[in-house]
Design a protein around this motif. Structure first.
Motif, short mmCIF file in Angstrom:
data_model
loop_
_atom_site.label_atom_id
_atom_site.label_comp_id
_atom_site.label_asym_id
_atom_site.label_seq_id
_atom_site.Cartn_x
_atom_site.Cartn_y
_atom_site.Cartn_z
N MET A 1 0.83 -1.18 -0.04
CA MET A 1 -0.05 -0.13 0.01
C MET A 1 0.88 1.30 -0.07
SD MET A 1 -3.15 0.31 -0.04
CE MET A 1 -4.28 1.65 0.24
N LYS A 2 2.00 1.06 0.37
CA LYS A 2 3.02 2.24 0.43
C LYS A 2 3.18 2.85 -1.01
CE LYS A 2 7.80 3.31 1.73
NZ LYS A 2 8.96 2.84 1.41
N LYS A 3 3.44 1.89 -1.85
CA LYS A 3 3.63 2.32 -3.21
C LYS A 3 2.48 3.04 -3.84
CE LYS A 3 7.47 -0.57 -4.40
NZ LYS A 3 7.98 -1.87 -4.80
N PHE A 4 1.41 2.63 -3.69
CA PHE A 4 0.12 3.33 -3.88
C PHE A 4 0.20 4.89 -3.47
CE2 PHE A 4 -4.47 4.35 -4.06
CZ PHE A 4 -4.77 3.83 -5.45
N THR A 5 0.26 4.82 -2.25
CA THR A 5 0.48 6.23 -1.73
C THR A 5 1.43 7.14 -2.35
OG1 THR A 5 -0.24 5.39 0.60
CG2 THR A 5 0.80 7.45 0.56
N GLU A 6 2.70 6.42 -2.72
CA GLU A 6 3.58 7.01 -3.58
C GLU A 6 3.09 7.56 -4.97
OE1 GLU A 6 7.35 5.35 -3.91
OE2 GLU A 6 7.18 4.31 -1.95
N VAL A 7 2.20 6.94 -5.46
CA VAL A 7 1.71 7.27 -6.67
C VAL A 7 0.94 8.44 -6.64
CG1 VAL A 7 0.01 6.42 -8.38
CG2 VAL A 7 1.62 4.72 -7.81
N LYS A 8 -0.15 8.63 -5.46
CA LYS A 8 -0.90 9.65 -5.33
C LYS A 8 -0.31 10.89 -4.81
CE LYS A 8 -3.49 7.94 -1.99
NZ LYS A 8 -4.69 7.84 -1.13
N GLU A 9 0.95 10.60 -4.49
CA GLU A 9 1.86 12.02 -4.06
C GLU A 9 2.59 12.37 -5.26
OE1 GLU A 9 4.12 10.35 -0.99
OE2 GLU A 9 2.74 10.75 0.62
N LEU A 10 2.93 11.67 -5.99
CA LEU A 10 3.39 12.06 -7.26
C LEU A 10 2.60 12.67 -8.16
CD1 LEU A 10 6.05 11.91 -9.09
CD2 LEU A 10 5.44 9.50 -9.79
N VAL A 11 1.41 12.20 -8.42
CA VAL A 11 0.39 12.81 -9.32
C VAL A 11 0.15 14.21 -8.53
CG1 VAL A 11 -2.04 12.81 -10.10
CG2 VAL A 11 -0.50 10.97 -10.05
N ALA A 12 -0.14 14.13 -7.54
CA ALA A 12 -0.26 15.61 -6.76
C ALA A 12 0.66 16.56 -6.75
CB ALA A 12 -0.66 15.38 -5.37
N SER A 13 2.01 15.99 -6.99
CA SER A 13 3.31 16.90 -7.06
C SER A 13 3.10 17.43 -8.36
CB SER A 13 4.30 16.24 -6.72
OG SER A 13 4.82 15.20 -7.49
N ILE B 1 4.08 -1.97 -8.80
CA ILE B 1 3.13 -2.22 -8.14
C ILE B 1 2.50 -3.48 -8.83
CG2 ILE B 1 0.70 -1.51 -7.35
CD1 ILE B 1 1.87 1.43 -7.30
N ARG B 2 2.30 -3.32 -10.13
CA ARG B 2 1.74 -4.58 -10.92
C ARG B 2 2.39 -5.68 -10.51
NH1 ARG B 2 1.88 -4.71 -16.16
NH2 ARG B 2 -0.04 -5.87 -16.37
N LEU B 3 3.86 -5.64 -10.52
CA LEU B 3 4.50 -6.83 -10.11
C LEU B 3 4.18 -7.39 -8.66
CD1 LEU B 3 8.00 -6.01 -11.92
CD2 LEU B 3 6.12 -7.51 -12.83
N GLU B 4 4.06 -6.48 -7.72
CA GLU B 4 3.91 -6.92 -6.45
C GLU B 4 2.75 -7.27 -6.14
OE1 GLU B 4 3.42 -3.47 -3.18
OE2 GLU B 4 5.53 -3.86 -3.51
N VAL B 5 1.82 -6.98 -6.74
CA VAL B 5 0.29 -7.55 -6.77
C VAL B 5 0.29 -8.84 -7.24
CG1 VAL B 5 -2.03 -7.35 -7.98
CG2 VAL B 5 -1.03 -5.25 -6.63
N GLN B 6 0.94 -9.08 -8.56
CA GLN B 6 1.00 -10.28 -9.10
C GLN B 6 1.55 -11.45 -8.22
OE1 GLN B 6 -0.79 -10.97 -12.27
NE2 GLN B 6 -0.42 -13.18 -11.41
N GLU B 7 2.65 -10.92 -7.62
CA GLU B 7 3.69 -11.99 -6.87
C GLU B 7 2.59 -12.08 -5.70
OE1 GLU B 7 7.37 -11.55 -3.92
OE2 GLU B 7 7.55 -10.57 -6.08
#
Length: 60
Positions: A1-13, A47-53
């Motif tokens: 979930m940490k990486k998903f939060t990073e995605v949101k922060e990156l888009v906001a930035s 994230i895709r790889l992490e979810v698939q794993e």
């Protein structure tokens, strides 16, 4: 979930630079947006790889 939060922060930035590029014609901001989008792409792939794993571990 940490990486998903990073995605949101990156888009906001990137929002301010996207505004500068699209609405004010600032080409340097466009370069920053492109770099940010590449980072976003790489993060999304991770994230895709992490979810698939995780999904594969559940099945076995």
């Amino acid at each position: 979930m940490k990486k998903f939060t990073e995605v949101k922060e990156l888009v906001a930035s990137l929002e301010a630079d996207a505004d500068k590029f699209y609405n004010k014609g600032n080409s340097a901001a466009g370069t920053r947006v492109r770099k940010g989008m590449q980072d976003l792409k790489n993060l999304a792939q991770a994230i895709r790889l992490e979810v698939q794993e995780a999904k594969n571990k559940e099945v076995k």
